[in-house]
Design an enzyme around this catalytic site. Structure first.
Site, PDB file in Angstrom:
ATOM      1  N   ASP A 116      36.369  27.838  34.869  1.00  0.00           N
ATOM      2  CA  ASP A 116      35.907  29.044  35.541  1.00  0.00           C
ATOM      3  C   ASP A 116      35.197  29.925  34.520  1.00  0.00           C
ATOM      4  O   ASP A 116      35.711  30.161  33.422  1.00  0.00           O
ATOM      5  CB  ASP A 116      37.098  29.799  36.127  1.00  0.00           C
ATOM      6  CG  ASP A 116      36.847  30.252  37.553  1.00  0.00           C
ATOM      7  OD1 ASP A 116      35.738  30.754  37.808  1.00  0.00           O
ATOM      8  OD2 ASP A 116      37.751  30.103  38.396  1.00  0.00           O
ATOM      9  N   HIS A 358      41.685  29.969  45.704  1.00  0.00           N
ATOM     10  CA  HIS A 358      42.618  30.991  45.213  1.00  0.00           C
ATOM     11  C   HIS A 358      42.378  32.364  45.832  1.00  0.00           C
ATOM     12  O   HIS A 358      43.211  33.263  45.695  1.00  0.00           O
ATOM     13  CB  HIS A 358      42.512  31.090  43.691  1.00  0.00           C
ATOM     14  CG  HIS A 358      41.187  31.591  43.230  1.00  0.00           C
ATOM     15  ND1 HIS A 358      40.047  30.826  43.307  1.00  0.00           N
ATOM     16  CD2 HIS A 358      40.798  32.787  42.698  1.00  0.00           C
ATOM     17  CE1 HIS A 358      39.016  31.515  42.840  1.00  0.00           C
ATOM     18  NE2 HIS A 358      39.448  32.705  42.478  1.00  0.00           N
ATOM     19  N   ASP A 359      41.239  32.545  46.510  1.00  0.00           N
ATOM     20  CA  ASP A 359      40.888  33.830  47.117  1.00  0.00           C
ATOM     21  C   ASP A 359      41.092  33.843  48.623  1.00  0.00           C
ATOM     22  O   ASP A 359      40.844  34.875  49.259  1.00  0.00           O
ATOM     23  CB  ASP A 359      39.419  34.170  46.831  1.00  0.00           C
ATOM     24  CG  ASP A 359      39.198  34.679  45.418  1.00  0.00           C
ATOM     25  OD1 ASP A 359      40.155  35.211  44.829  1.00  0.00           O
ATOM     26  OD2 ASP A 359      38.071  34.544  44.912  1.00  0.00           O
TER      27      ASP A 359
END
Length: 588
Positions: A116, A358-359
């Site tokens: 990331d 993850h969001d």
């Protein structure tokens, strides 16, 4: 390290990994959110060694790439998306030696690692920002976006901000700094100041950092909100929508005037010539992007990014007030959104395919049915629909197990800064009752996807021997990896079969896609074609039986390639009856 040294490392570390252009068309990516994956040292937090200990699980699934959410040094204001040192590992996750071992372990299994990359902003504790805020005359002052107060206002008072933009995480997008008497821009939390990409020194520093990771063996980057790095000159006020506290700055910081230039520069400066760059994967997270913009960003000839994450299909359950104003999902709207992107990038460009990350909440709780009766079959149906489309599929950790949303009843159950900030603004500023706010947070909040991976039925789901940083979802005793990896009928085994089909059938990666029955409120249907070969995918995404006339779609015969309910598979014909959440794939 010299450029020659870097070249040697690149060649050595990636020996045996596919290097042909477009290798990622038949690849599957697995996302790891490290603090919730596996805890190796009993401190309640997931870490890199925990990932290393579960590499066999990832290998058994069959994926080609691991995308690792941030493990850099960070104060953890936004769970690592606020970076204070890009070239070190946060002690909570381990060491640089651990990341080297992880890279080696993945490469030995034929799996790439994508890191990331968060470079729209840093942490306010990054040395760059500490220098920038120290003085208006500091050489790094212009590395961030600083502005004086509005003319005629008192600096630091409400309304004195340089413009009326709101932060994506609630509140104003500007923070007053008393030391120098100016404001800095933060599109996210106040501890995440935006970098000034107009400054060539900033860009060179980012390129240098990225090359350092490439030399270490990293195989590419997923670039966080990368379409925010170019802002419109002057940073004008945004429109204030009805009921909003702040102006909408999105048109002025998303997809800005120099974005294409900056992306091409990254690709050229970090990955080298066309032949070398083909080894890597670049993915741009680009909220608000249109199909037309994506055609440009992912055009191979332009060498900007290989694919993007777009959010149009992620917003089908958002009401006028956004994600915390949820509405029921209307299947035809979801299908039309996905069809628009499939058609738009069919000739030039490429899609990334995902249901969750993850969001976002857990896929089976949002798009499927997480009841005991239908959780397993609906998880398989969603996987079938997604993985056989045209694009590169992403599996978010636990999705291959059919993990569900968790139980969030009190504000004390939440950990995520977005949810906590929204709750504070909604109750303290807007005057809403907690009972009117919490259900929406429980449905759409990011904590749902951040609960620990459920490895087995032991205490804390085998994630940790300590108290986990966030509570484990209560259904872990029945929904866990140990119960699934060797069960041929499990969600895990179904996902493994989907990965295998993408690897082995060229039609899955390269075939054309035609959507069918766009107005049907139960059935998701499409066909794939490549030469004389065809696939028909029919999935009933509802809890009621559904009927389809396959002959009207041009299908009268074909062999069953895959199903999520192996007993009594329906026959092709004018009256194909699909049971609740049944998905069948035919091949001819």
């Amino acid at each position: 390290m010299t450029a020659a040294d870097e070249s040697v490392l690149i060649t050595t570390e990636r020996a045996g990994l596919p290097a042909e252009r477009g290798w990622w068309r038949k690849a599957v990516v697995y996302q790891i959110y490290p603090r919730s994956f596996a805890d190796s040292n009993g401190d309640g937090m997931g870490d890199i060694r925990g990932i290393i200990e579960h590499l066999d699980h990832i290998e058994k699934l069959g994926v080609d790439v691991v995308w690792l959410s941030p493990v850099y040094r960070s104060p953890q204001d936004d769970n690592g998306y606020d970076i204070s040192d890009y070239q070190d590992i946060d002690p909570m996750f381990g060491t640089l030696a651990d990341i080297d071992e992880l890279i080696a372990g993945l490469h030995a299994r034929g799996i790439r690692l994508v890191m990331d990359l968060v470079v729209n902003h840093t942490s306010d504790e990054h040395p760059w920002f500490e220098a920038s805020r120290s003085s208006k005359d500091d050489p790094k002052r212009d590395w961030y976006v600083w502005r004086p107060a509005r003319p005629g206002t008192v600096p630091g008072e409400p309304g004195a901000e340089p413009n009326n933009w709101g932060s994506i995480f609630s509140g104003p997008a500007w923070e007053y700094d008393e030391r120098t008497g100016e404001y800095y821009l933060h599109l996210f939390t106040r501890k995440q100041p935006d970098l000034n990409w107009e400054n060539p020194e900033v860009r060179r520093a980012v390129h240098d950092m990225m090359r350092w990771w490439v030399a270490r063996g990293v195989d590419g980057f997923r670039m966080d909100v990368i379409n925010f790095i170019s802002k419109v000159d002057g940073l004008p006020d945004g429109e204030v929508h009805e009921g909003a506290l702040y102006g909408n700055g999105f048109p002025f910081f998303a997809g800005g005037p120099r974005l294409d230039e900056f992306l091409a520069e990254i690709n050229r400066e970090v990955f080298g010539d066309d032949e070398e760059a083909a080894r890597f994967l670049t993915v741009g997270e680009m909220p608000g992007s249109t199909v037309e913009q994506a055609q440009v960003y992912t055009d191979p000839a332009r060498r900007e990014v290989d694919m993007i994450f777009q959010f149009e299909h992620m917003e089908v359950d958002e009401g006028p007030g956004g994600k915390f104003d949820p509405r029921p999902i209307h299947l035809p709207e979801l299908k039309r959104s996905l069809a628009r992107w499939q058609d738009g990038l069919a000739e030039n460009g490429w899609n990334s395919l995902y249901w969750s990350n993850h969001d976002r909440p857990r896929a089976v709780s949002r798009f499927g049915d997480d009841s005991d009766e239908h959780r397993e079959v609906s998880a398989k149906a969603l996987g079938t629909v997604l993985h056989l489309m045209r694009g590169t599929p992403y599996v978010y950790q636990g999705e291959e197990l059919g993990m569900t949303n968790t139980v969030l009843e009190r504000i004390e159950d939440f950990r995520d800064v977005e949810s906590l900030n929204y709750y504070r603004e909604a109750t303290e500023v807007r005057g809403l009752a907690p009972a009117d706010v919490l259900p929406a947070l429980a449905y759409a909040g990011r904590d749902n996807s951040r609960t620990p991976v459920q490895w087995d039925d032991s205490p804390n789901a085998g994630f940790t021997t300590a108290e986990p940083w966030i509570a484990v979802t209560p259904n872990y005793r029945t929904v866990n990896a140990a119960a699934q990896v060797d069960d041929p009928t499990s969600v895990f085994s179904h996902y493994r079969e989907l990965v295998r089909l993408r690897h082995e059938l060229p039609i899955v990666a390269d075939g054309t896609l035609t959507m069918h029955l766009l107005d049907d409120e139960q059935v998701f249907a499409y066909s794939r074609d490549l030469g004389d070969e065809g696939l028909l995918v029919l999935a009933n995404l509802s809890g009621r039986p559904a009927r389809v006339d396959a002959t009207a779609l041009g299908w009268t015969e074909g062999e069953v390639l895959l199903t999520n309910l192996p007993d009594a598979v329906p026959s092709l014909g004018a009256d194909v009856t699909l049971r609740p959440w049944e998905a069948v794939v035919w091949r001819r």
